[in-house]
Design a protein around this motif. Sequence first.
Motif, PDB file in Angstrom:
ATOM      1  N   GLY A 268       0.841  -1.197   0.000  1.00  0.00           N
ATOM      2  CA  GLY A 268       0.000   0.000   0.000  1.00  0.00           C
ATOM      3  C   GLY A 268       0.873   1.242   0.000  1.00  0.00           C
ATOM      4  N   LEU A 276       4.596   1.796  -3.952  1.00  0.00           N
ATOM      5  CA  LEU A 276       4.047   0.837  -3.010  1.00  0.00           C
ATOM      6  C   LEU A 276       5.022   0.583  -1.871  1.00  0.00           C
ATOM      7  N   LYS A 412      -2.942   5.764 -11.163  1.00  0.00           N
ATOM      8  CA  LYS A 412      -1.568   6.204 -10.957  1.00  0.00           C
ATOM      9  C   LYS A 412      -0.754   6.213 -12.242  1.00  0.00           C
ATOM     10  N   GLU A 430      -2.589   1.230 -13.685  1.00  0.00           N
ATOM     11  CA  GLU A 430      -2.544   0.840 -12.281  1.00  0.00           C
ATOM     12  C   GLU A 430      -3.458   1.782 -11.511  1.00  0.00           C
ATOM     13  N   PHE A 432      -5.591   2.612  -7.732  1.00  0.00           N
ATOM     14  CA  PHE A 432      -5.669   2.382  -6.297  1.00  0.00           C
ATOM     15  C   PHE A 432      -6.878   3.093  -5.712  1.00  0.00           C
ATOM     16  N   THR A 436      -7.120  -2.119   0.486  1.00  0.00           N
ATOM     17  CA  THR A 436      -6.186  -3.001  -0.212  1.00  0.00           C
ATOM     18  C   THR A 436      -6.613  -4.454  -0.051  1.00  0.00           C
ATOM     19  N   GLY A 440      -6.037  -6.158  -5.235  1.00  0.00           N
ATOM     20  CA  GLY A 440      -5.853  -4.743  -5.493  1.00  0.00           C
ATOM     21  C   GLY A 440      -7.132  -3.937  -5.430  1.00  0.00           C
ATOM     22  N   PHE A 441      -7.290  -3.056  -6.401  1.00  0.00           N
ATOM     23  CA  PHE A 441      -8.379  -2.085  -6.475  1.00  0.00           C
ATOM     24  C   PHE A 441      -9.739  -2.768  -6.452  1.00  0.00           C
ATOM     25  N   SER A 468      -3.119  -4.437  -8.557  1.00  0.00           N
ATOM     26  CA  SER A 468      -3.856  -3.237  -8.979  1.00  0.00           C
ATOM     27  C   SER A 468      -3.676  -2.915 -10.453  1.00  0.00           C
TER      28      SER A 468
END
Length: 561
Positions: A268, A276, A412, A430, A432, A436, A440-441, A468
Amino acid sequence: MKNQTALQLAATAALAAGAGAFGQQFVDQTSTRFPVQAEYTNQCTFVDIDGDGDKDIVFANGQGYSSIGTLLKPRIYVNNGAGTFADETDARAAGITGCFRGVEAGDVDRDGDWDLLLAQDYNRRPLLLVNNGAGVFADQTSTRLPNITMGSARGQFGDVDNDGDLDIVLCNSGASRFAATGRPRLFLNGGGGVFTDAPTAQFPTAALAEQMDCVFGDVDNDLDLDLHVGTRATGANSSQLWINNGAGAFAKLNPFVTDTTAYSYDFGDIDGDGDLDLIGVNAGTSNAELLLKNSSLGTSWTNISAQISPNPTVDDNDSRFIDFDNDGDLDLLVAALGGPDRIYRNSGTGTFTQVTTGVLPSITDSSLDIKVGDLTGDGKPDIVTAQGESGAFQNRIYINTGPADTIAPNIKLVEQVPSKGGGPFVVRTEVFDGTTSDRGFDDKGVFLVYTVNGGKPQTRAMAWSGNSLCRGVIPAQPPCATVRYFVRAVDASNNVANSPEKLFVTGGSCGIPGDLDGNGVVDGADLATLLNSWGQGGPADLNGDGTVDAADMAVLLNNFG
């Protein structure tokens, strides 16, 4: 009237403050939402198995800590849409038992539904359960997975080689998860959900003792999946980070942070700097948590465990990040064995302070796993804990009565992978959000939106690629076409984000519209190409509207000869 309004507002604020002071944000509603059960559960995952738009839960059950016990069913709890669950295991996974330590979901055959991977302990094969589209699973292990037995604690799906299908990685300590003779395994998907064991040149892992966890994450921001393997061992056998070269070949990062007694890791971005970071549960000094800051795009990691306060030396087993106060940063949730679970508020810069009142009930149980996600459909992430080793073995659900998620997801990274000529063109991204998980997302869709030469926008769903990452494809286009594209992401609370627009120009001849073979003249060969593509897309779609039709024929004939 003005004074009366002010008094009403003050009263409302006082009531809200009182609710926070005398109640808990996360309310234990296990007795009304979960079936009564008493089975040793190791891990769980949230996944919409039946395609009805809500999250169901699959539990990995496996009796025994250091020796195998009675083989158990993986439990499948189906959501009624409002967060109340029914045990439908026998109807959806008939006859399946084992010593299951981990469960994860992924669409291995790209047919639009979620299949299941079950990691098994004590020298047994992992199981691959294939979904029929309605949430009923068939054990297809014998025809899809290599015949390799393992002592495995976790398995994960991810497209490690960017070929559009999901591969599998599994922890493997040998005869049991506490052994020292096995090595992690990478199974490569051939495109239809049939897997082969990756050659050691691609994944050159050696024997590694007491592997407890594996998790994908893009630590160097190059839009491929790197891999962390967590262990309970020390020294040369401590946890490892493997860096992907983009084509699915991994190299171990050396040196990496030495840890010990780790049970689980979670990625995260704790400080909002765009990369990350890592939390290792039980992995620090004297069984404290190990917090690692990503200091240089995955090549350098700094131990900042002192930024967790307090960081007790107790037996913890899992963690998740969750923005429980909806302030835009990731707070920390820790699953404890033999004590109450704990929650910490993030200062916004990665410093965590425990919140002891008003948020999480102080219930002493034996949590081995913890998951977060909106189970009731109200836009608020809830909590589920999996119970094992001791106690009543009753898995728990905590319903969130706090603020809903109103913050748009963070897209991101977006990248169009270079392609020769007219495509097709792969786009990776990617994304977010405020929770978490190993998948991922938590999304309701990630989409690739594009136009060609200013034509009508086209929208294509992007496929989940692991953690993610998502992957989409812009189909082949005419030579010298201007393609503009962006990514749209919708989170579980229906918050929407759009990435900045990007563009590229396709290769090939930039001469005469309709000269599909680039020979400098529009002739019968080009006409034949267009007719063969009629009703489809591709290079013969001269106006970029997604379909080869009469409008494209008009462009070609206007330049014929």
